[in-house]
Design an enzyme around this catalytic site. Structure first.
Site, short mmCIF file in Angstrom:
data_model
loop_
_atom_site.label_atom_id
_atom_site.label_comp_id
_atom_site.label_asym_id
_atom_site.label_seq_id
_atom_site.Cartn_x
_atom_site.Cartn_y
_atom_site.Cartn_z
N CYS A 49 45.24 59.53 67.42
CA CYS A 49 44.16 59.48 66.40
C CYS A 49 42.99 58.97 67.07
O CYS A 49 42.02 59.49 66.85
CB CYS A 49 44.45 58.35 65.22
N TRP B 178 54.06 60.75 62.51
CA TRP B 178 55.13 60.76 63.45
C TRP B 178 54.64 60.56 65.00
O TRP B 178 55.64 60.71 66.01
CB TRP B 178 55.71 62.34 63.40
N ASN B 179 53.48 60.29 65.31
CA ASN B 179 53.25 60.21 66.58
C ASN B 179 53.66 59.04 67.55
O ASN B 179 53.80 59.06 68.51
CB ASN B 179 51.62 60.63 66.89
N GLU C 27 39.30 67.32 63.69
CA GLU C 27 40.33 66.65 64.48
C GLU C 27 41.50 67.70 64.88
O GLU C 27 41.83 68.44 64.05
CB GLU C 27 40.84 65.67 63.80
N GLY D 139 42.31 60.10 60.70
CA GLY D 139 42.11 60.78 61.74
C GLY D 139 40.87 60.35 62.44
O GLY D 139 40.06 59.34 62.31
N PRO E 66 58.74 56.27 56.62
CA PRO E 66 58.34 56.85 58.07
C PRO E 66 58.13 58.51 57.56
O PRO E 66 58.56 59.04 56.86
CB PRO E 66 59.56 56.60 58.66
N GLU F 268 44.34 54.08 57.89
CA GLU F 268 44.13 54.34 59.20
C GLU F 268 44.32 55.86 59.34
O GLU F 268 45.30 56.43 59.29
CB GLU F 268 45.42 53.54 60.06
N ALA G 127 43.32 63.82 54.90
CA ALA G 127 43.35 64.66 53.65
C ALA G 127 44.56 63.87 52.81
O ALA G 127 44.36 63.52 51.75
CB ALA G 127 43.81 66.00 53.96
N GLU H 9 43.61 46.99 60.93
CA GLU H 9 45.07 46.60 61.24
C GLU H 9 45.05 45.76 62.54
O GLU H 9 44.07 45.64 63.29
CB GLU H 9 46.02 47.86 61.76
P1 NAD Z 1 50.17 63.14 57.46
O1 NAD Z 1 49.04 62.58 56.54
O2 NAD Z 1 50.58 64.44 57.23
O3 NAD Z 1 51.35 62.13 57.16
C1 NAD Z 1 51.59 60.83 57.31
C2 NAD Z 1 52.18 60.20 56.46
O4 NAD Z 1 52.15 60.61 55.08
C3 NAD Z 1 53.81 60.76 56.55
O5 NAD Z 1 54.84 59.99 56.56
C4 NAD Z 1 53.94 61.83 55.33
O6 NAD Z 1 55.42 62.27 55.18
C5 NAD Z 1 53.23 61.02 54.53
N1 NAD Z 1 52.61 61.95 53.12
C6 NAD Z 1 52.46 63.22 53.27
N2 NAD Z 1 52.06 63.43 51.93
C7 NAD Z 1 51.93 62.46 51.16
C8 NAD Z 1 51.43 62.09 49.92
N3 NAD Z 1 51.08 62.92 49.18
N4 NAD Z 1 51.47 60.87 49.69
C9 NAD Z 1 51.97 59.83 50.54
N5 NAD Z 1 52.54 60.01 51.69
C10 NAD Z 1 52.46 61.41 51.92
O7 NAD Z 1 49.82 62.87 59.13
P2 NAD Z 1 50.50 63.26 60.26
O8 NAD Z 1 50.60 64.61 60.37
O9 NAD Z 1 52.17 62.79 60.15
O10 NAD Z 1 50.02 62.21 61.43
C11 NAD Z 1 48.79 62.77 62.19
C12 NAD Z 1 47.63 62.14 61.29
O11 NAD Z 1 47.71 60.77 61.46
C13 NAD Z 1 46.46 62.65 62.03
O12 NAD Z 1 45.40 62.85 61.52
C14 NAD Z 1 46.02 61.18 62.98
O13 NAD Z 1 44.77 61.19 63.41
C15 NAD Z 1 46.50 60.16 62.06
N6 NAD Z 1 46.87 58.84 62.73
C16 NAD Z 1 45.88 57.80 62.49
C17 NAD Z 1 46.21 56.97 63.28
C18 NAD Z 1 45.03 55.51 63.11
O14 NAD Z 1 45.63 54.37 63.60
N7 NAD Z 1 43.88 55.82 62.53
C19 NAD Z 1 47.38 56.43 64.17
C20 NAD Z 1 48.11 57.81 63.99
C21 NAD Z 1 47.94 58.95 63.59
#
Ligand code: NAD
Length: 488
Positions: free
Chosen positions: A281, A147-148, A382, A249, A172, A247, A228, A459
């Site tokens: 991230c 969501w960020n 993180e 944390g 999304p 991609e 996770a 990416e």
């Molecule tokens: P999240 O892992 O909770 O969710 C990410 C996405 O995965 C969401 O669409 C969510 O609904 C989905 N999801 C949740 N459970 C799932 C499952 N069991 N199977 C498949 N999809 C599932 O992360 P968040 O809270 O939305 O975002 C924050 C995290 O994302 C942080 O750790 C951040 O570092 C990371 N992030 C990484 C990058 C990068 O480019 N490396 C960019 C942005 C954010």
């Protein structure tokens, strides 16, 4: 208020159950979205499967043209997208206007242009043979985004995947589906064939995600999110041997040597920690400052942090908006407490903002800690919020050792005027992206991704087009008049 269905096979599909999307700054409902279930996941995958042969058979130029048309239309709807992106994330409109929308347009244009670089090679093998490779799309790509930076993080998957000839089902984050759905409107307007791009929304993290990642007809999974969930995605993908790119944390080091241009380093230290309210991230939250300039840097950094304009994200003067959701507010609070128990000092911030006009959002003060032990949880986990920590160091060797102490390896920032030192450190830090005398610069032309727990796969750039969204086929042709008789 907007109302959206699911985007499946070029149609808007409504569902009996719906859910609300709210502006995190004030709790107001800004949209209502459909709730995808098993049936809709199946429909979307079938639509993407059906669209695949025709889409894959088109030329790179034709696919690129459609992406360019999407970019132009996005540019025309620039202000609307910037506003909705700010409303759904809680990030400032300054950021969504200056970064998210223009960066998304650039990514679409870049991949539209570079698509013809997807080429095979001829391999000289001994004997009378012609041996060559082809790069072919995978088929249906499932893309899952956080969501960020909802639009940009989706576009950096959509543009290369589609231009390479794949079709896609995008899921999304539940709280920020709107700009992806608006992008689907554009896709339909510019004539993207039905089924090439599909969007599924649902309010419960994991439900649709789990169905997509375990579906045998999904040929490739591109995931951005937490480590996770990334682990779970990999486990589910393994059940049908689908390739995955992750991609995840980060906990990136921001290393300031004593000879650095401090004005510049300070400006970027703010960007590295308080852009998106620190919900990045790549946040450079472990700020290591070489001892001779530590006191000066600390004083000037804290002053700058205290001057940040906190406020309504949709006000163009606001520099620092609300955190995205309640859980996000708990994290910095929890980690500040932990840090204090471990002996750290709060130099500024450290608390939620609960009085009007902040009481309806999830505001947390931009925070700076010091006297943080590098092995404690606040320095290793993180936080994904506006908590920076200042830690002194002495010399190159210690800088590298401290930088590499965590399990993440997404990015690193290095500040020095000594190019030799900068490159020595750049080569030793365990990070997929290293910035020297700048930070958070992510051009579409260059690869981006992490080491260690920050994931794998790159990416953006040509790497991503070739490595993430095409697979290699080798063709071996016998051109000799003779042939080989093994039996008899
Ligand atoms: P999240 O892992 O909770 O969710 C990410 C996405 O995965 C969401 O669409 C969510 O609904 C989905 N999801 C949740 N459970 C799932 C499952 N069991 N199977 C498949 N999809 C599932 O992360 P968040 O809270 O939305 O975002 C924050 C995290 O994302 C942080 O750790 C951040 O570092 C990371 N992030 C990484 C990058 C990068 O480019 N490396 C960019 C942005 C954010």
């Amino acid at each position: 208020m907007r109302t959206y269905g699911l985007f499946i096979g070029g149609e808007w599909v409504s569902t009996a159950e719906r859910y609300e999307v709210r502006n995190p700054a004030n709790g107001e409902v800004i949209a209502e979205c459909a709730v995808a279930g098993e049936r809709e996941v199946e429909q979307a995958i079938q639509a993407a499967l059906q669209a695949f042969p025709d889409w894959a058979a088109r030329s790179y130029e034709e696919r690129g043209e459609i992406l360019r048309a999407v970019a132009r239309r996005l540019q025309e709807r620039f202000e609307e997208f910037a506003l909705v992106e700010s409303q759904e994330t809680g990030r400032t409109i300054r950021e969504t206007m200056a970064h998210d929308i223009p960066a998304s347009v650039s990514v679409l244009d870049y991949f539209a242009g570079i698509a013809p670089a997807i080429q095979g090679e001829t391999i000289p093998v001994p004997g009378m043979y012609l041996n060559y490779t082809r790069r072919e799309p995978y088929g249906v790509v499932a893309a899952i985004t956080p969501w960020n930076f909802p639009l940009w993080l989706a576009v950096i998957k959509i543009a290369p995947a589609l231009v390479a000839g794949n079709t896609m089902v995008l899921k999304p984050a539940p709280t920020t589906p709107l700009t992806a759905l608006m992008l689907a409107e554009i896709m339909a307007e510019v004539g993207l064939p039905s089924g090439v791009f599909n969007v599924l929304t649902d309010p419960t993290p994991g439900t649709v995600g789990d169905m997509l990642t375990a579906h045998p007809k999904v040929s490739k999974i591109s995931f951005t999110g937490s480590t996770a969930v990334g682990v779970r995605v990999m486990q589910r993908a393994a059940t049908h041997v689908a390739p995955v790119s992750l991609e995840l944390g980060g906990k990136s080091p921001f290393i300031v040597f004593a000879d650095a241009d401090l004005d510049r380093a300070l400006a970027y230290a703010l960007l590295a920690n308080y852009f998106a309210q620190g919900q990045m991230c790549t946040a450079g939250s472990r700020i290591f400052v070489e001892r001779p300039v530590y006191e000066t840097f600390r004083e000037r950094f804290v002053q700058r942090v205290q001057r940040l304009q906190i406020g309504d994200p949709q006000d163009p003067l606001t520099e620092f908006g609300t955190l995205h959701k309640r859980e996000q507010l708990e994290k910095p609070r929890h980690y500040v407490e932990l840090a204090q128990q471990d002996g750290a000092k709060v130099l500024t911030g450290g608390n939620p903002l609960t009085e009007p006009p902040f009481d309806k959002g999830f505001y947390f003060q931009p925070t700076v800690l010091e006297e943080v032990e590098p092995t404690t949880r606040v320095a290793c986990d993180e936080i994904f919020g506006p908590v920076a920590m200042l830690m002194p160091f002495e010399g190159e060797e210690e800088a590298v050792r401290l930088a590499n102490m965590v399990d993440y390896g997404l990015a690193a920032g290095i500040w020095t005027q000594d190019i030799g030192k900068a490159l020595r450190v750049a080569h030793q830090v365990q990070a997929g992206k290293v910035w020297i005398n700048c930070y958070n610069m992510i051009p579409p032309h260059a690869p981006y991704g992490g080491y260690k727990l920050s994931g794998f796969g790159r990416e953006l750039g040509l790497h991503c087009l070739l490595d993430l969204y095409t697979q290699v086929k080798n063709v071996h042709i016998d051109i000799s008049p003779d042939y080989f008789e093994w039996f008899g």
